[in-house]
Design a protein around this motif. Structure first.
Motif, PDB file in Angstrom:
ATOM      1  N   ALA A   1       0.834  -1.151  -0.057  1.00  0.00           N
ATOM      2  CA  ALA A   1       0.181   0.011  -0.018  1.00  0.00           C
ATOM      3  C   ALA A   1       0.830   1.414  -0.067  1.00  0.00           C
ATOM      4  CB  ALA A   1      -0.855  -0.090   1.219  1.00  0.00           C
ATOM      5  N   ILE A   2       1.991   1.223   0.828  1.00  0.00           N
ATOM      6  CA  ILE A   2       2.956   2.549   0.604  1.00  0.00           C
ATOM      7  C   ILE A   2       3.486   2.508  -0.736  1.00  0.00           C
ATOM      8  CG2 ILE A   2       5.185   3.128   1.797  1.00  0.00           C
ATOM      9  CD1 ILE A   2       4.007   1.760   4.551  1.00  0.00           C
ATOM     10  N   ILE A   3       3.962   1.559  -1.199  1.00  0.00           N
ATOM     11  CA  ILE A   3       4.728   1.396  -2.537  1.00  0.00           C
ATOM     12  C   ILE A   3       3.570   2.008  -3.489  1.00  0.00           C
ATOM     13  CG2 ILE A   3       5.508   0.145  -4.281  1.00  0.00           C
ATOM     14  CD1 ILE A   3       6.792  -1.740  -2.108  1.00  0.00           C
ATOM     15  N   SER A   4       2.298   1.515  -3.293  1.00  0.00           N
ATOM     16  CA  SER A   4       1.393   2.149  -4.288  1.00  0.00           C
ATOM     17  C   SER A   4       0.981   3.558  -4.284  1.00  0.00           C
ATOM     18  CB  SER A   4       0.112   1.111  -4.244  1.00  0.00           C
ATOM     19  OG  SER A   4       0.119  -0.126  -4.469  1.00  0.00           O
ATOM     20  N   LYS A   5       1.037   4.114  -3.043  1.00  0.00           N
ATOM     21  CA  LYS A   5       0.809   5.403  -3.003  1.00  0.00           C
ATOM     22  C   LYS A   5       1.933   6.254  -3.477  1.00  0.00           C
ATOM     23  CE  LYS A   5      -0.045   8.910   0.620  1.00  0.00           C
ATOM     24  NZ  LYS A   5       0.429   9.363   1.924  1.00  0.00           N
ATOM     25  N   ALA A   6       3.407   5.782  -3.184  1.00  0.00           N
ATOM     26  CA  ALA A   6       4.061   6.493  -3.861  1.00  0.00           C
ATOM     27  C   ALA A   6       4.371   6.311  -5.202  1.00  0.00           C
ATOM     28  CB  ALA A   6       5.482   5.860  -3.208  1.00  0.00           C
ATOM     29  N   GLU A   7       3.862   5.170  -5.931  1.00  0.00           N
ATOM     30  CA  GLU A   7       3.761   5.336  -7.357  1.00  0.00           C
ATOM     31  C   GLU A   7       2.654   6.258  -7.989  1.00  0.00           C
ATOM     32  OE1 GLU A   7       4.943   0.574  -8.385  1.00  0.00           O
ATOM     33  OE2 GLU A   7       3.107   0.980  -7.953  1.00  0.00           O
ATOM     34  N   LYS A   8       1.618   6.386  -7.335  1.00  0.00           N
ATOM     35  CA  LYS A   8       0.464   7.098  -7.571  1.00  0.00           C
ATOM     36  C   LYS A   8       1.078   8.613  -7.723  1.00  0.00           C
ATOM     37  CE  LYS A   8      -4.077   8.492  -6.378  1.00  0.00           C
ATOM     38  NZ  LYS A   8      -4.831   9.245  -5.277  1.00  0.00           N
ATOM     39  N   GLU A   9       1.615   8.932  -6.362  1.00  0.00           N
ATOM     40  CA  GLU A   9       2.155  10.485  -6.335  1.00  0.00           C
ATOM     41  C   GLU A   9       3.004  10.556  -7.379  1.00  0.00           C
ATOM     42  OE1 GLU A   9       3.220  10.329  -2.321  1.00  0.00           O
ATOM     43  OE2 GLU A   9       1.380  10.687  -1.433  1.00  0.00           O
ATOM     44  N   ALA A  10       3.850   9.690  -7.908  1.00  0.00           N
ATOM     45  CA  ALA A  10       4.909   9.873  -9.003  1.00  0.00           C
ATOM     46  C   ALA A  10       4.409   9.893 -10.368  1.00  0.00           C
ATOM     47  CB  ALA A  10       5.964   8.765  -8.779  1.00  0.00           C
ATOM     48  N   GLY A  11       3.017   9.662 -10.374  1.00  0.00           N
ATOM     49  CA  GLY A  11       2.289   9.390 -11.804  1.00  0.00           C
ATOM     50  C   GLY A  11       2.546   8.185 -12.579  1.00  0.00           C
ATOM     51  N   LYS A  12       2.906   7.081 -11.887  1.00  0.00           N
ATOM     52  CA  LYS A  12       3.514   5.815 -12.485  1.00  0.00           C
ATOM     53  C   LYS A  12       2.474   4.701 -12.559  1.00  0.00           C
ATOM     54  CE  LYS A  12       7.506   7.165 -13.288  1.00  0.00           C
ATOM     55  NZ  LYS A  12       8.181   7.243 -14.485  1.00  0.00           N
ATOM     56  N   LEU A  13       1.265   5.158 -12.145  1.00  0.00           N
ATOM     57  CA  LEU A  13       0.214   4.026 -12.203  1.00  0.00           C
ATOM     58  C   LEU A  13      -0.728   4.220 -13.570  1.00  0.00           C
ATOM     59  CD1 LEU A  13      -1.528   4.236  -8.501  1.00  0.00           C
ATOM     60  CD2 LEU A  13       0.189   2.707  -9.440  1.00  0.00           C
ATOM     61  N   GLU A  14      -1.077   2.865 -13.979  1.00  0.00           N
ATOM     62  CA  GLU A  14      -2.103   3.145 -15.474  1.00  0.00           C
ATOM     63  C   GLU A  14      -3.348   2.527 -15.068  1.00  0.00           C
ATOM     64  OE1 GLU A  14      -0.195   0.233 -18.142  1.00  0.00           O
ATOM     65  OE2 GLU A  14       1.875   1.221 -17.949  1.00  0.00           O
ATOM     66  N   PRO A  15      -4.223   3.042 -15.598  1.00  0.00           N
ATOM     67  CA  PRO A  15      -5.729   2.651 -15.492  1.00  0.00           C
ATOM     68  C   PRO A  15      -5.908   1.418 -15.336  1.00  0.00           C
ATOM     69  CG  PRO A  15      -5.648   4.450 -17.283  1.00  0.00           C
ATOM     70  CD  PRO A  15      -4.040   4.196 -16.765  1.00  0.00           C
ATOM     71  N   TYR A  16      -6.697   0.696 -14.561  1.00  0.00           N
ATOM     72  CA  TYR A  16      -7.133  -0.627 -14.629  1.00  0.00           C
ATOM     73  C   TYR A  16      -8.472  -0.421 -15.626  1.00  0.00           C
ATOM     74  CZ  TYR A  16      -8.614  -5.214 -13.405  1.00  0.00           C
ATOM     75  OH  TYR A  16      -9.032  -6.516 -13.097  1.00  0.00           O
ATOM     76  N   LEU A  17      -8.265  -1.364 -16.816  1.00  0.00           N
ATOM     77  CA  LEU A  17      -9.631  -1.509 -17.805  1.00  0.00           C
ATOM     78  C   LEU A  17     -10.253  -2.709 -17.466  1.00  0.00           C
ATOM     79  CD1 LEU A  17      -7.998   0.269 -20.935  1.00  0.00           C
ATOM     80  CD2 LEU A  17      -9.441   1.361 -18.886  1.00  0.00           C
ATOM     81  N   ILE A  18     -11.337  -2.856 -17.519  1.00  0.00           N
ATOM     82  CA  ILE A  18     -12.172  -4.042 -17.288  1.00  0.00           C
ATOM     83  C   ILE A  18     -12.750  -4.384 -18.688  1.00  0.00           C
ATOM     84  CG2 ILE A  18     -14.064  -5.308 -16.336  1.00  0.00           C
ATOM     85  CD1 ILE A  18     -13.788  -3.569 -13.896  1.00  0.00           C
ATOM     86  N   LEU A  19     -12.356  -5.382 -19.440  1.00  0.00           N
ATOM     87  CA  LEU A  19     -12.830  -5.653 -20.849  1.00  0.00           C
ATOM     88  C   LEU A  19     -14.183  -6.457 -20.710  1.00  0.00           C
ATOM     89  CD1 LEU A  19      -9.428  -6.489 -22.372  1.00  0.00           C
ATOM     90  CD2 LEU A  19     -10.803  -4.513 -22.501  1.00  0.00           C
ATOM     91  N   ARG A  20     -15.185  -6.132 -21.260  1.00  0.00           N
ATOM     92  CA  ARG A  20     -16.595  -6.830 -21.123  1.00  0.00           C
ATOM     93  C   ARG A  20     -16.710  -7.620 -22.290  1.00  0.00           C
ATOM     94  NH1 ARG A  20     -20.782  -2.758 -17.981  1.00  0.00           N
ATOM     95  NH2 ARG A  20     -18.943  -2.034 -16.511  1.00  0.00           N
ATOM     96  N   GLU A  21     -17.275  -8.812 -22.232  1.00  0.00           N
ATOM     97  CA  GLU A  21     -17.394  -9.705 -23.304  1.00  0.00           C
ATOM     98  C   GLU A  21     -18.934  -9.075 -24.207  1.00  0.00           C
ATOM     99  OE1 GLU A  21     -17.628 -13.782 -22.662  1.00  0.00           O
ATOM    100  OE2 GLU A  21     -16.060 -13.732 -21.234  1.00  0.00           O
ATOM    101  N   GLN A  22     -18.902  -9.387 -25.190  1.00  0.00           N
ATOM    102  CA  GLN A  22     -20.116  -8.688 -25.967  1.00  0.00           C
ATOM    103  C   GLN A  22     -20.783  -9.700 -26.581  1.00  0.00           C
ATOM    104  OE1 GLN A  22     -19.099  -6.100 -28.907  1.00  0.00           O
ATOM    105  NE2 GLN A  22     -17.993  -4.480 -27.602  1.00  0.00           N
TER     106      GLN A  22
END
Length: 76
Positions: free
Chosen positions: A55-76
């Motif tokens: 959680a601490i690492i994730s917060k630091a990555e977010k503050e550094a702008g290093k996170l990518e959006p998590y996309l959910i692909l839906r079946e059609q």
């Protein structure tokens, strides 16, 4: 950031100096890191250490702008 002078046990200071060097932190930053982990563990006693660490690492990555959006692909 406010600063304060505090008295610390010499053994703690020595350990923080060693760990700080190993992890590229200053001694005060290493003690701050340990305090942050301790606070999180006391606030969340049921969480495992590894979860809190990530959680601490994730917060630091977010503050550094290093996170990518998590996309959910839906079946059609």
């Amino acid at each position: 950031m406010a600063t304060a002078s505090v008295r610390l046990d010499q053994d703690l200071v020595e350990k923080a100096t060693i760990m700080g060097k190993a992890l590229n932190r200053t001694m005060p930053k290493q003690i701050e890191h340990w305090a942050k982990i301790g606070e999180m563990m006391e606030d969340n006693p049921d969480l495992p250490y590894e979860f809190v660490k990530q959680a601490i690492i994730s917060k630091a990555e977010k503050e550094a702008g290093k996170l990518e959006p998590y996309l959910i692909l839906r079946e059609q």
